[in-house]
Design a protein around this motif. Sequence first.
Motif, PDB file in Angstrom:
ATOM      1  N   LYS A  85       0.825  -1.210   0.000  1.00 22.80           N
ATOM      2  CA  LYS A  85       0.000   0.000   0.000  1.00 22.80           C
ATOM      3  C   LYS A  85       0.862   1.264   0.000  1.00 22.80           C
ATOM      4  O   LYS A  85       0.544   2.247  -0.668  1.00 22.80           O
ATOM      5  CB  LYS A  85      -0.954  -0.010   1.201  1.00 22.80           C
ATOM      6  CG  LYS A  85      -1.968  -1.161   1.151  1.00 22.80           C
ATOM      7  CD  LYS A  85      -2.855  -1.020  -0.043  1.00 22.80           C
ATOM      8  CE  LYS A  85      -3.613  -2.264  -0.452  1.00 22.80           C
ATOM      9  NZ  LYS A  85      -4.647  -2.774   0.381  1.00 22.80           N
ATOM     10  N   HIS A 103      -6.490   0.779  -6.439  1.00 21.28           N
ATOM     11  CA  HIS A 103      -6.810  -0.326  -5.519  1.00 21.28           C
ATOM     12  C   HIS A 103      -7.822  -1.238  -6.214  1.00 21.28           C
ATOM     13  O   HIS A 103      -9.009  -1.210  -5.910  1.00 21.28           O
ATOM     14  CB  HIS A 103      -7.399   0.280  -4.232  1.00 21.28           C
ATOM     15  CG  HIS A 103      -7.497  -0.666  -3.075  1.00 21.28           C
ATOM     16  ND1 HIS A 103      -8.371  -0.465  -2.025  1.00 21.28           N
ATOM     17  CD2 HIS A 103      -6.829  -1.801  -2.769  1.00 21.28           C
ATOM     18  CE1 HIS A 103      -8.239  -1.420  -1.135  1.00 21.28           C
ATOM     19  NE2 HIS A 103      -7.306  -2.259  -1.563  1.00 21.28           N
ATOM     20  N   SER A 126     -11.223  -1.950   1.102  1.00 21.89           N
ATOM     21  CA  SER A 126     -10.622  -3.075   1.814  1.00 21.89           C
ATOM     22  C   SER A 126     -11.699  -3.993   2.402  1.00 21.89           C
ATOM     23  O   SER A 126     -12.676  -3.518   2.983  1.00 21.89           O
ATOM     24  CB  SER A 126      -9.736  -2.538   2.938  1.00 21.89           C
ATOM     25  OG  SER A 126      -8.745  -1.685   2.381  1.00 21.89           O
ATOM     26  N   LYS A 163     -12.584  -7.797  -3.437  1.00 24.88           N
ATOM     27  CA  LYS A 163     -11.708  -7.857  -4.611  1.00 24.88           C
ATOM     28  C   LYS A 163     -11.111  -9.251  -4.799  1.00 24.88           C
ATOM     29  O   LYS A 163     -11.177  -9.817  -5.875  1.00 24.88           O
ATOM     30  CB  LYS A 163     -10.556  -6.832  -4.492  1.00 24.88           C
ATOM     31  CG  LYS A 163     -10.998  -5.389  -4.651  1.00 24.88           C
ATOM     32  CD  LYS A 163      -9.823  -4.426  -4.573  1.00 24.88           C
ATOM     33  CE  LYS A 163      -9.086  -4.500  -3.262  1.00 24.88           C
ATOM     34  NZ  LYS A 163      -9.869  -4.228  -2.057  1.00 24.88           N
ATOM     35  N   ASP A 175      -5.595  -7.008  -5.890  1.00 22.89           N
ATOM     36  CA  ASP A 175      -5.605  -5.872  -4.950  1.00 22.89           C
ATOM     37  C   ASP A 175      -5.138  -4.561  -5.580  1.00 22.89           C
ATOM     38  O   ASP A 175      -5.659  -3.513  -5.241  1.00 22.89           O
ATOM     39  CB  ASP A 175      -4.719  -6.196  -3.735  1.00 22.89           C
ATOM     40  CG  ASP A 175      -4.965  -5.259  -2.548  1.00 22.89           C
ATOM     41  OD1 ASP A 175      -6.138  -5.093  -2.155  1.00 22.89           O
ATOM     42  OD2 ASP A 175      -3.996  -4.689  -2.023  1.00 22.89           O
TER      43      ASP A 175
HETATM   44 MN    MN Z   1      -6.448  -3.915  -0.320  1.00 31.12          MN
END
Ligand code: MN
Length: 601
Positions: free
Chosen positions: A222, A242, A264, A268, A289
């Motif tokens: 990230k 993302h 999040s 996904k 991701d």
């Molecule tokens: Mn993620």
Amino acid sequence: MTTSGTTNAELQAWVDDVAALTTPDRVVWVTGTEEERDELNAALVASGTFVKLDEAKKPNSYWAASDPSDVARVEDRTFIASEKREDAGPTNNWMAPAELKAIMTDLYKGCMTGRTMYVIPFVMGHLEADVPMYGVEITDSAYVVVSMRIMARIGTPVLRAMEERQAGFVKGLHSVGYPLTDGKADVKWPCSDTKYIAHFPETREIWSYGSGYGGNALLGKKCYALRIASAMARDEGWMAEHMLILKLTSPEGRDHYIAGAFPSACGKTNLAMIDPTLAGWSAEMVGDDIAWMRFGKDGRLYAVNPEFGLFGVAPGTGDKTNPNAMRTVEKGNSIFTNVALTDDGDVWWEGMTDEAPAHLTDWKGRDWTPGNGELSSHPNSRFCTPAKQCPMMAPEYDEPNGVPIDAILFGGRRKTTVPLVYETRDWNHGVFVGATLSSETTAAATGAVGVVRRDPMAMLPFIGYNAGDYMGHWLEIGKQADASKLPRIYQVNWFRRDKEDGSFLWPGFGDNARVLKWIVERLDGTAEAIDTPVGLVPAPEAIDTTGLDMSVEQVAKALEVDAAEWQAEVALIDEWFAKIGDTLPSQLKDELATLKAHLDA
Ligand code: MN
Ligand code: GTP
Ligand code: SPV
């Protein structure tokens, strides 16, 4: 002690400076070999961080339980330290770089005492890319080293390439913030109550202190591939998002590439690994991701997955929901953090099987029995596993230039309001839908769970600059290609609930292929849509429910556009746009005005 060094002068000087500041017992240059990995895993078992799983059940795999305070990303401790406050914008925590560096330099002073300092050369994306995206993470955590080895391409081959090119690289400095001063004994999961996850976008640096958890500590993911890369992408005309990347093949054998941005823990990985329940349709994963997207020579947007592994939410993953994830981790070579340990040396978590084992060791290391009123696994417990082990990995994953994207999905967890699926009218309308995306918060970050918040393009915690400028960058991208070449943009919501009984209105998981089928038919120009105030919604009969125990009325409920709910939504979007303030692009204000006019008509 230094095991090796480098002819990349900038890197050697930085490593020497960090070692002088943090005073480790030794410096180890990570090579990435299997022998090195095995030694580190053995050391992690010896120190109590890892428990080795049964070799027959999960070969070369380990169970770890974190400190109970260090289980998720810490958004309130994450900083975008740009020179100017307005460049971090209204959605990021900001501190002046010099001020933040002074505070953190004090923390880093002597912080690796009694420990080994590891230097991990890595590349996000392919080493063979036209412009390889190098990084180096310095860390005092062996857990981070073995996790980074799964999640990114690391080690000597990367270092040699960096030396040949004398290439620039992103500097990532990480410490768990637990020095072993005066012979102090180590603990299973060293970390600190003081945490900083700091990004310096102008100098492409990351400084992380106090946490060993994934998104806070595995700096390629990230911190680099989204926060720093989004700032690079703004400067250079590409996109760091993302997003999952899925290859979907129709019964006629035609391939479609679909990218999807969901916040999040909103689906996904599950969509990227979908096992379609519709006969004749098949899916392969390119990424689960992160997607980096650039225009190709043909004017289309191409996406690559810059990662090498999967860091997936464990709870809810089972043979019925995500068999492909189960097959991936069964091959071994994986690290499971904050799940439960079975008595026979395997792992378990809520949702893996209908029935829980009779006895477990829970993520806090306590005895656990079914019905004892606690979750065996933390809701943000994760598996860390090599991407290539996924049985449905697309060969295109190895394409350094990626795959041409046909459609982009925006999705989130919304109990109400947002229909199962709708198509946006054009790129700018799609950007509006992305910029106003919202979702109930999840356990992936510390803080309240289940609270609706705006999460633009599922990037709220990951935009490395001003959110209004980020929305403007999306609009800019739309101007760089013919409308016919741009991906079409859709909103989806697998999480809508029945107003009466609170149950999910849509079965989700493999049945999401039915929604993807409608999207593909829209791309091919064969499916009808109803023009509603929010966008183009399928008629309930247009969703293929073959083999599904669901009436047309039930599908209609999932697809409903409720005017009163949308009036309430518009008020929330007004608030959100006010928060973005001056940098909000005027085109998005126009889109909101259009939505209001449609709702009032
Ligand atoms: Mn993620
Ligand atoms: P990050 O790795 O945090 O970015 O999350 P992600 O977006 O990859 O989320 P993931 O696919 O891991 O899903 C998170 C949770 O949502 C899991 O517990 C899943 O079981 C659940 N989930 C995923 N897809 C669906 C769906 O279609 N329907 C329902 N009801 N739950 C889903
Ligand atoms: C997320 O929180 O979106 C993740 C997990 O994918 S982490 O790498 O911890 O950020």
